[in-house]
Design a protein around this motif. Structure first.
Motif, PDB file in Angstrom:
ATOM      1  N   THR A 118       0.849  -1.195   0.000  1.00  0.00           N
ATOM      2  CA  THR A 118       0.000   0.000   0.000  1.00  0.00           C
ATOM      3  C   THR A 118       0.885   1.246   0.000  1.00  0.00           C
ATOM      4  OG1 THR A 118      -1.774  -1.138   1.181  1.00  0.00           O
ATOM      5  CG2 THR A 118      -1.752   1.271   1.317  1.00  0.00           C
ATOM      6  N   VAL A 119       0.460   2.281  -0.717  1.00  0.00           N
ATOM      7  CA  VAL A 119       1.244   3.522  -0.757  1.00  0.00           C
ATOM      8  C   VAL A 119       0.374   4.702  -0.334  1.00  0.00           C
ATOM      9  CG1 VAL A 119       2.617   2.593  -2.665  1.00  0.00           C
ATOM     10  CG2 VAL A 119       0.737   4.169  -3.174  1.00  0.00           C
ATOM     11  N   SER A 120       1.032   5.771   0.048  1.00  0.00           N
ATOM     12  CA  SER A 120       0.349   7.031   0.357  1.00  0.00           C
ATOM     13  C   SER A 120       0.751   8.060  -0.693  1.00  0.00           C
ATOM     14  CB  SER A 120       0.733   7.533   1.748  1.00  0.00           C
ATOM     15  OG  SER A 120       0.284   6.641   2.743  1.00  0.00           O
ATOM     16  N   ILE A 121      -0.224   8.751  -1.250  1.00  0.00           N
ATOM     17  CA  ILE A 121       0.046   9.829  -2.210  1.00  0.00           C
ATOM     18  C   ILE A 121      -0.184  11.150  -1.502  1.00  0.00           C
ATOM     19  CG2 ILE A 121      -0.595  10.886  -4.410  1.00  0.00           C
ATOM     20  CD1 ILE A 121      -1.372   8.193  -5.455  1.00  0.00           C
ATOM     21  N   SER A 128       8.416   8.983  -4.861  1.00  0.00           N
ATOM     22  CA  SER A 128       8.786   7.662  -4.340  1.00  0.00           C
ATOM     23  C   SER A 128       7.609   6.689  -4.347  1.00  0.00           C
ATOM     24  CB  SER A 128       9.367   7.792  -2.930  1.00  0.00           C
ATOM     25  OG  SER A 128       8.457   8.452  -2.073  1.00  0.00           O
ATOM     26  N   PHE A 129       6.389   7.211  -4.138  1.00  0.00           N
ATOM     27  CA  PHE A 129       5.216   6.322  -4.132  1.00  0.00           C
ATOM     28  C   PHE A 129       5.009   5.686  -5.495  1.00  0.00           C
ATOM     29  CE2 PHE A 129       3.708  10.706  -4.737  1.00  0.00           C
ATOM     30  CZ  PHE A 129       3.027  10.600  -5.943  1.00  0.00           C
ATOM     31  N   PHE A 130       5.387   6.399  -6.562  1.00  0.00           N
ATOM     32  CA  PHE A 130       5.210   5.866  -7.915  1.00  0.00           C
ATOM     33  C   PHE A 130       6.115   4.659  -8.136  1.00  0.00           C
ATOM     34  CE2 PHE A 130       6.020   5.732 -12.520  1.00  0.00           C
ATOM     35  CZ  PHE A 130       4.717   5.671 -12.987  1.00  0.00           C
ATOM     36  N   ASP A 131       7.317   4.699  -7.585  1.00  0.00           N
ATOM     37  CA  ASP A 131       8.236   3.564  -7.733  1.00  0.00           C
ATOM     38  C   ASP A 131       7.657   2.305  -7.093  1.00  0.00           C
ATOM     39  OD1 ASP A 131      10.180   5.126  -9.058  1.00  0.00           O
ATOM     40  OD2 ASP A 131      10.901   5.900  -7.141  1.00  0.00           O
ATOM     41  N   LYS A 132       6.941   2.468  -5.997  1.00  0.00           N
ATOM     42  CA  LYS A 132       6.312   1.314  -5.343  1.00  0.00           C
ATOM     43  C   LYS A 132       5.148   0.783  -6.174  1.00  0.00           C
ATOM     44  CE  LYS A 132       7.636   2.751  -0.684  1.00  0.00           C
ATOM     45  NZ  LYS A 132       7.165   3.176   0.663  1.00  0.00           N
ATOM     46  N   THR A 134       0.636  -7.289  -9.067  1.00  0.00           N
ATOM     47  CA  THR A 134      -0.285  -7.024  -7.954  1.00  0.00           C
ATOM     48  C   THR A 134      -0.889  -5.624  -8.032  1.00  0.00           C
ATOM     49  OG1 THR A 134       1.585  -6.362  -6.561  1.00  0.00           O
ATOM     50  CG2 THR A 134       0.847  -8.641  -6.403  1.00  0.00           C
ATOM     51  N   HIS A 135      -2.032  -5.463  -7.379  1.00  0.00           N
ATOM     52  CA  HIS A 135      -2.728  -4.178  -7.330  1.00  0.00           C
ATOM     53  C   HIS A 135      -2.113  -3.287  -6.247  1.00  0.00           C
ATOM     54  CE1 HIS A 135      -5.461  -6.597  -9.592  1.00  0.00           C
ATOM     55  NE2 HIS A 135      -6.028  -7.177  -8.542  1.00  0.00           N
ATOM     56  N   THR A 136      -2.298  -1.987  -6.395  1.00  0.00           N
ATOM     57  CA  THR A 136      -1.799  -1.034  -5.399  1.00  0.00           C
ATOM     58  C   THR A 136      -2.946  -0.197  -4.851  1.00  0.00           C
ATOM     59  OG1 THR A 136       0.273  -0.818  -6.640  1.00  0.00           O
ATOM     60  CG2 THR A 136      -0.145   0.799  -4.906  1.00  0.00           C
ATOM     61  N   LEU A 137      -3.145  -0.271  -3.538  1.00  0.00           N
ATOM     62  CA  LEU A 137      -4.081   0.634  -2.875  1.00  0.00           C
ATOM     63  C   LEU A 137      -3.330   1.916  -2.545  1.00  0.00           C
ATOM     64  CD1 LEU A 137      -6.674   1.475  -1.395  1.00  0.00           C
ATOM     65  CD2 LEU A 137      -5.844   0.208   0.604  1.00  0.00           C
ATOM     66  N   CYS A 138      -3.830   3.030  -3.041  1.00  0.00           N
ATOM     67  CA  CYS A 138      -3.225   4.335  -2.775  1.00  0.00           C
ATOM     68  C   CYS A 138      -4.106   5.093  -1.789  1.00  0.00           C
ATOM     69  CB  CYS A 138      -3.099   5.145  -4.068  1.00  0.00           C
ATOM     70  SG  CYS A 138      -2.161   4.325  -5.379  1.00  0.00           S
ATOM     71  N   LEU A 139      -3.561   5.356  -0.613  1.00  0.00           N
ATOM     72  CA  LEU A 139      -4.251   6.159   0.389  1.00  0.00           C
ATOM     73  C   LEU A 139      -3.930   7.620   0.113  1.00  0.00           C
ATOM     74  CD1 LEU A 139      -3.429   3.971   3.525  1.00  0.00           C
ATOM     75  CD2 LEU A 139      -5.429   3.858   2.026  1.00  0.00           C
ATOM     76  N   LEU A 140      -4.947   8.450   0.039  1.00  0.00           N
ATOM     77  CA  LEU A 140      -4.766   9.829  -0.409  1.00  0.00           C
ATOM     78  C   LEU A 140      -4.653  10.794   0.763  1.00  0.00           C
ATOM     79  CD1 LEU A 140      -7.179   9.825  -3.481  1.00  0.00           C
ATOM     80  CD2 LEU A 140      -4.877   8.879  -3.235  1.00  0.00           C
ATOM     81  N   PRO A 149      -7.572  25.669   6.410  1.00  0.00           N
ATOM     82  CA  PRO A 149      -8.793  24.859   6.286  1.00  0.00           C
ATOM     83  C   PRO A 149      -8.426  23.416   5.927  1.00  0.00           C
ATOM     84  CG  PRO A 149      -8.968  26.909   5.024  1.00  0.00           C
ATOM     85  CD  PRO A 149      -7.545  26.797   5.452  1.00  0.00           C
ATOM     86  N   PRO A 150      -9.216  22.437   6.388  1.00  0.00           N
ATOM     87  CA  PRO A 150      -8.919  21.033   6.057  1.00  0.00           C
ATOM     88  C   PRO A 150      -8.933  20.807   4.548  1.00  0.00           C
ATOM     89  CG  PRO A 150     -10.596  21.181   7.767  1.00  0.00           C
ATOM     90  CD  PRO A 150     -10.409  22.564   7.229  1.00  0.00           C
ATOM     91  N   ARG A 151      -8.055  19.918   4.090  1.00  0.00           N
ATOM     92  CA  ARG A 151      -8.007  19.538   2.676  1.00  0.00           C
ATOM     93  C   ARG A 151      -7.930  18.020   2.573  1.00  0.00           C
ATOM     94  NH1 ARG A 151      -3.509  21.466  -0.801  1.00  0.00           N
ATOM     95  NH2 ARG A 151      -2.202  21.357   1.059  1.00  0.00           N
ATOM     96  N   TYR A 152      -8.668  17.477   1.631  1.00  0.00           N
ATOM     97  CA  TYR A 152      -8.691  16.035   1.422  1.00  0.00           C
ATOM     98  C   TYR A 152      -8.424  15.766  -0.060  1.00  0.00           C
ATOM     99  CZ  TYR A 152     -11.197  16.455   5.851  1.00  0.00           C
ATOM    100  OH  TYR A 152     -11.569  16.782   7.126  1.00  0.00           O
ATOM    101  N   MET A 153      -7.389  15.017  -0.350  1.00  0.00           N
ATOM    102  CA  MET A 153      -7.056  14.744  -1.754  1.00  0.00           C
ATOM    103  C   MET A 153      -8.156  13.929  -2.416  1.00  0.00           C
ATOM    104  SD  MET A 153      -3.705  12.867  -3.441  1.00  0.00           S
ATOM    105  CE  MET A 153      -2.574  14.201  -3.062  1.00  0.00           C
ATOM    106  N   THR A 154      -8.474  14.288  -3.651  1.00  0.00           N
ATOM    107  CA  THR A 154      -9.470  13.558  -4.431  1.00  0.00           C
ATOM    108  C   THR A 154      -8.787  12.576  -5.378  1.00  0.00           C
ATOM    109  OG1 THR A 154      -9.483  15.164  -6.233  1.00  0.00           O
ATOM    110  CG2 THR A 154     -10.999  15.572  -4.385  1.00  0.00           C
ATOM    111  N   VAL A 155      -9.559  11.646  -5.903  1.00  0.00           N
ATOM    112  CA  VAL A 155      -9.061  10.714  -6.907  1.00  0.00           C
ATOM    113  C   VAL A 155      -8.519  11.485  -8.103  1.00  0.00           C
ATOM    114  CG1 VAL A 155      -9.834   9.036  -8.649  1.00  0.00           C
ATOM    115  CG2 VAL A 155     -10.423   8.706  -6.245  1.00  0.00           C
ATOM    116  N   ASN A 156      -9.204  12.566  -8.483  1.00  0.00           N
ATOM    117  CA  ASN A 156      -8.758  13.376  -9.623  1.00  0.00           C
ATOM    118  C   ASN A 156      -7.352  13.907  -9.406  1.00  0.00           C
ATOM    119  OD1 ASN A 156     -11.674  14.069  -8.670  1.00  0.00           O
ATOM    120  ND2 ASN A 156     -11.793  14.028 -10.897  1.00  0.00           N
ATOM    121  N   GLN A 157      -7.122  14.477  -8.223  1.00  0.00           N
ATOM    122  CA  GLN A 157      -5.819  15.071  -7.926  1.00  0.00           C
ATOM    123  C   GLN A 157      -4.721  14.014  -7.903  1.00  0.00           C
ATOM    124  OE1 GLN A 157      -7.323  16.853  -4.277  1.00  0.00           O
ATOM    125  NE2 GLN A 157      -6.903  18.908  -5.056  1.00  0.00           N
ATOM    126  N   ALA A 158      -5.033  12.854  -7.310  1.00  0.00           N
ATOM    127  CA  ALA A 158      -4.049  11.774  -7.272  1.00  0.00           C
ATOM    128  C   ALA A 158      -3.713  11.301  -8.687  1.00  0.00           C
ATOM    129  CB  ALA A 158      -4.590  10.614  -6.447  1.00  0.00           C
TER     130      ALA A 158
END
Length: 284
Positions: free
Chosen positions: A130-133, A144-148, A157-163, A184-193
């Motif tokens: 699993t990776v974090s973006i 570095s997350f892209f290399d994983k 194998t599949h990669t779960l990306c936590l945003l 203000p709080p910010r939450y990454m979207t699938v689009n941004q990732a």
């Protein structure tokens, strides 16, 4: 006793019976408020649990853990975590601190994105690391997350990306001046990732590299998994940069080699199944 209680992914009712019983007998109940969020607010949890909750931000958990554990050796204290208690390494640190102080602890598990992600039809045992973006800035664009992801793709194998989640963050100026003013709080979207992944692919090509992950790689975007308005979309990475999944929290999966059953399941969440035609199934 220190109780670490998983709350699940949806709303107040996703807590287990065992977890609820523990919460109701605790003198103090903390709600961890920075690694994830529920679809309901603190007030809704308090009403259902019948307990006042103390918000525990990153600063409290990482720098003031002793105050959180105060008197936990003589009374019951609960630490509530969205998902499962061990979804973040910070919580392991809390356990180690409790043990060092001679405080017994008990973990009450619940569903987390790490297993609930199977709702899209991809088989859990086919996932790799699993990776974090993280959010990029003008001056900081780690890859570095892209290399994983590439390593997982190479092994099929599949990669779960936590945003990325930015809660109670300070600007550089306020941090340097010691002002407790938060962004203000910010939450990454699938689009941004997806956009960041596409930018990395383009950069690698300009450097003469051939990537395992391309614009046509099948991906899955997930939003608010476990909530009544859960949303799942499957398509190419390029399509993921334009998909609309609504509010947080989002996750992204970059697929590897797919079993025919996985491919059929993903078609349920695709608006254009033709994007799947070029993804030959190599696993039997």
């Amino acid at each position: 006793m220190l109780y670490l209680v998983g709350l699940g992914l949806g709303d107040a009712k996703d807590i287990t019976v065992k977890g609820l019983e523990a919460v109701r007998r605790c003198r103090r109940v903390y709600l961890e408020a920075y690694t994830s969020v529920l679809t309901v607010g603190k007030e809704a949890l308090e009403e259902f649990y019948g307990k006042e909750l103390i918000l525990a931000d990153r600063e409290m958990v990482e720098q003031e853990a002793d105050s959180l554990l105060k008197e936990a050796d003589v009374c019951d204290v609960a630490f509530l975590v969205v998902g499962d208690p061990f979804g973040a390494t910070t919580h392991s640190d809390l356990v180690l601190r409790a043990v060092k102080l001679g405080i017994p602890y008990k973990v009450i598990h619940n569903a987390s994105i790490m297993n609930a992600v199977g709702c899209c039809g991809l088989q859990l045992y086919n996932f790799g690391e699993t990776v974090s973006i993280v959010f990029w800035t003008d001056t900081w664009k780690p890859e570095s997350f892209f290399d994983k992801i590439e390593k997982n793709r190479q092994s099929g194998t599949h990669t779960l990306c936590l945003l990325d989640i930015k809660v109670k963050e300070q600007s550089l100026e306020n941090l340097m001046k010691g002002r407790k003013i938060y962004e203000p709080p910010r939450y990454m979207t699938v689009n941004q990732a997806a956009e960041q992944l596409l930018a990395i692919i383009q950069n690698r090509r300009l450097q003469g590299e051939k990537t395992e992950t391309t614009e046509d790689t099948i991906c899955v975007g997930l939003a608010r998994v476990g909530a009544p308005d859960e949303k799942i979309a499957a398509g190419t990475l390029q399509q993921m940069s334009k998909v609309e999944l609504g509010g947080p929290l989002h996750s992204l999966i970059v697929t590897g080699t797919m079993h025919p059953l996985e491919l059929e399941m993903l078609k349920l969440f695709s608006g254009d199944s033709s994007s799947f035609e070029n993804n030959a199934c190599q696993r039997t």
